[in-house]
Write a protein that holds these residues in place. Structure first.
Motif, PDB file in Angstrom:
ATOM      1  N   LEU A 124      40.896  44.591  51.610  1.00  8.29           N
ATOM      2  CA  LEU A 124      40.610  43.192  51.146  1.00  8.29           C
ATOM      3  C   LEU A 124      40.560  43.316  49.731  1.00  8.29           C
ATOM      4  N   VAL A 125      39.985  44.247  49.134  1.00  4.37           N
ATOM      5  CA  VAL A 125      39.920  44.438  47.581  1.00  4.37           C
ATOM      6  C   VAL A 125      41.029  44.762  46.912  1.00  4.37           C
ATOM      7  N   GLN A 126      41.951  45.317  47.640  1.00  3.35           N
ATOM      8  CA  GLN A 126      43.290  45.498  47.192  1.00  3.35           C
ATOM      9  C   GLN A 126      44.159  44.341  47.160  1.00  3.35           C
ATOM     10  N   HIS A 129      43.098  42.276  44.303  1.00  2.00           N
ATOM     11  CA  HIS A 129      43.992  42.950  42.916  1.00  2.00           C
ATOM     12  C   HIS A 129      45.391  42.426  42.833  1.00  2.00           C
ATOM     13  N   ARG A 130      45.864  42.236  44.119  1.00  3.44           N
ATOM     14  CA  ARG A 130      47.425  42.045  43.973  1.00  3.44           C
ATOM     15  C   ARG A 130      47.422  40.523  43.599  1.00  3.44           C
ATOM     16  N   TYR A 131      46.792  39.639  44.248  1.00  2.88           N
ATOM     17  CA  TYR A 131      46.884  38.009  44.175  1.00  2.88           C
ATOM     18  C   TYR A 131      46.041  37.490  42.861  1.00  2.88           C
ATOM     19  N   PHE A 132      45.155  38.338  42.530  1.00  7.64           N
ATOM     20  CA  PHE A 132      44.300  37.886  41.310  1.00  7.64           C
ATOM     21  C   PHE A 132      44.326  38.962  40.107  1.00  7.64           C
ATOM     22  N   PRO A 133      45.196  39.336  39.683  1.00  4.54           N
ATOM     23  CA  PRO A 133      45.216  40.631  38.727  1.00  4.54           C
ATOM     24  C   PRO A 133      44.438  40.199  37.387  1.00  4.54           C
ATOM     25  N   ASN A 134      44.117  39.034  37.192  1.00  2.17           N
ATOM     26  CA  ASN A 134      43.362  38.955  35.981  1.00  2.17           C
ATOM     27  C   ASN A 134      42.062  38.050  36.365  1.00  2.17           C
ATOM     28  N   PRO A 135      41.028  38.777  36.723  1.00  2.00           N
ATOM     29  CA  PRO A 135      39.713  38.091  37.298  1.00  2.00           C
ATOM     30  C   PRO A 135      38.930  37.894  36.076  1.00  2.00           C
ATOM     31  N   PRO A 136      38.045  37.048  36.202  1.00  2.00           N
ATOM     32  CA  PRO A 136      37.006  36.782  35.042  1.00  2.00           C
ATOM     33  C   PRO A 136      36.442  37.870  34.154  1.00  2.00           C
ATOM     34  N   ALA A 137      35.826  37.721  33.178  1.00  2.00           N
ATOM     35  CA  ALA A 137      35.526  38.912  32.483  1.00  2.00           C
ATOM     36  C   ALA A 137      34.259  39.649  33.227  1.00  2.00           C
TER      37      ALA A 137
END
Length: 359
Positions: A124-126, A129-137
């Motif tokens: 699920l974490v992967q 990563h795939r669909y939200f490559p730029n998460p909040p800071a």
């Protein structure tokens, strides 16, 4: 006148002759009586001497019998003490194994689930990563703090190590339970190889290399054996006594050798099993230690005999092992030892207990 004198002299001579004859007869009677008395006394004396000798022999025999009885009582007392110790040890081992088995079974049973859950979460974490490559800071900072990439790899390895560890503990617990065999007080058909392997499992700590001893190689040359009727717990005790003595001999030899000598000729114990004449099972346990000196080989099975330091051995291990094999199982326990080359103990017991004595 002369004729009268001669007649008187003849009468006196005849009288004197009669007196002498009576005295001679009386002396002969006295001599015969004396000889009879001497013969009677000699007979009585010889009879008394024979009775004294018989009495002395009987006293010696009774003394020897009492001494043998006393030795037997001492041996029986020591064997009872040793058997009681082994029984108490077996109960303790079985109790510990039972107490360890419950929590370990719980952990082992849940590792597969937690492993599956972990794989699901990491998958699920992967996906995140795939669909939200730029998460909040804040998420990126936490990701760096916990080193997510390392965590993903290490979590799988940790779970794998835990699985191996719990499997190992379960094997040890099973070996302890099988070794104690408290529920088998009567003859039962068992797998001899399983008993040997369980004993080796318990002695695993002495087989591994340490700072003070080198690794001991175990070579198993098992034959095709059917189940053997025996007292499994007692037979395991025999295996334990022989293997411990072999390990002690190897440690004693290695203490006198250099590292290169140990490396060139490593310590080794060979265990062979086979069937003899379709009626007997033969177990041979050989080591390449220093061997048993010829001067003490006849005493190996004697009670209380030991070459170990005070406090390390009771001298009852091999005596009890001999009794277990010969008296309890109707078998035979022998050994062959060459000083400087090693020792081999050979156990032979019937596959079925109604078999006749060993040939």
């Amino acid at each position: 006148m002369d004729n009268q004198d001669n007649s008187i002299q003849i009468q006196e001579l005849e009288k004197t002759n009669r007196i002498l004859r009576k005295k001679l007869e009386r002396c002969q009677n006295e001599r015969y009586q004396l000889e009879t008395d001497i013969a009677t006394k000699e007979f009585l004396l010889k009879k008394v001497i024979c009775e004294l000798e018989d009495s002395q022999t009987n006293l010696q025999q009774r003394g020897q019998k009492l001494e043998n009885t006393l030795d037997s009582l001492h041996q029986m007392q020591a064997q009872m003490i040793q058997s009681e110790k082994m029984s108490a040890l077996g109960q303790m081992v079985a109790g510990i194994a039972h107490e360890i088995n419950n929590p370990i079974s719980f952990i082992y049973g849940n590792i597969s689930h937690i492993s599956q859950y972990t794989h699901d979460l990491l998958r699920l974490v992967q996906l995140y990563h795939r669909y939200f490559p730029n998460p909040p800071a804040e998420i990126q900072t936490e990701r760096k703090t916990i080193d997510l990439e390392f965590l993903e790899k290490d979590a799988i390895m940790v779970l794998h190590s835990m699985n191996i560890g719990t499997e190992r503990i379960r094997e040890i617990v099973l070996s302890l339970r099988n070794f104690s065999r408290l529920d088998e007080s009567e003859f039962k058909a068992v797998d001899i190889h399983e008993g040997i392997d369980n004993t080796l499992m318990i002695l695993q700590h002495r087989l591994k290399a340490t700072d003070k001893s080198s690794r001991v190689q175990i070579i198993r040359e098992y034959g095709n054996l059917s189940h053997v009727e025996c007292y499994a717990g007692q037979l395991n005790q025999v295996f334990m006594n022989i293997l411990v003595n072999a390990l002690d001999a190897l440690e004693e030899l290695n203490a006198q050798r250099t590292y290169q000598e140990i490396r060139d000729h490593p310590s080794c114990i060979i265990i062979r099993t086979s069937v003899v004449d379709l009626q007997w099972v033969k177990i041979a346990i050989a080591d390449n230690g220093s061997g048993i000196p010829e001067s003490i080989q006849k005493q190996i099975f004697n009670p209380f005999f030991t070459t170990k330091p005070v406090g390390k051995g009771t001298g009852m291990g091999m005596a009890i092992s001999y009794q277990i094999i010969t008296e309890k199982h109707g078998g035979k326990l022998d050994f062959f030892s060459t000083p400087g080359k090693g020792t081999e103990f050979v156990i032979q017991i019937p596959i079925q207990q109604e078999i006749c004595p060993v040939i």
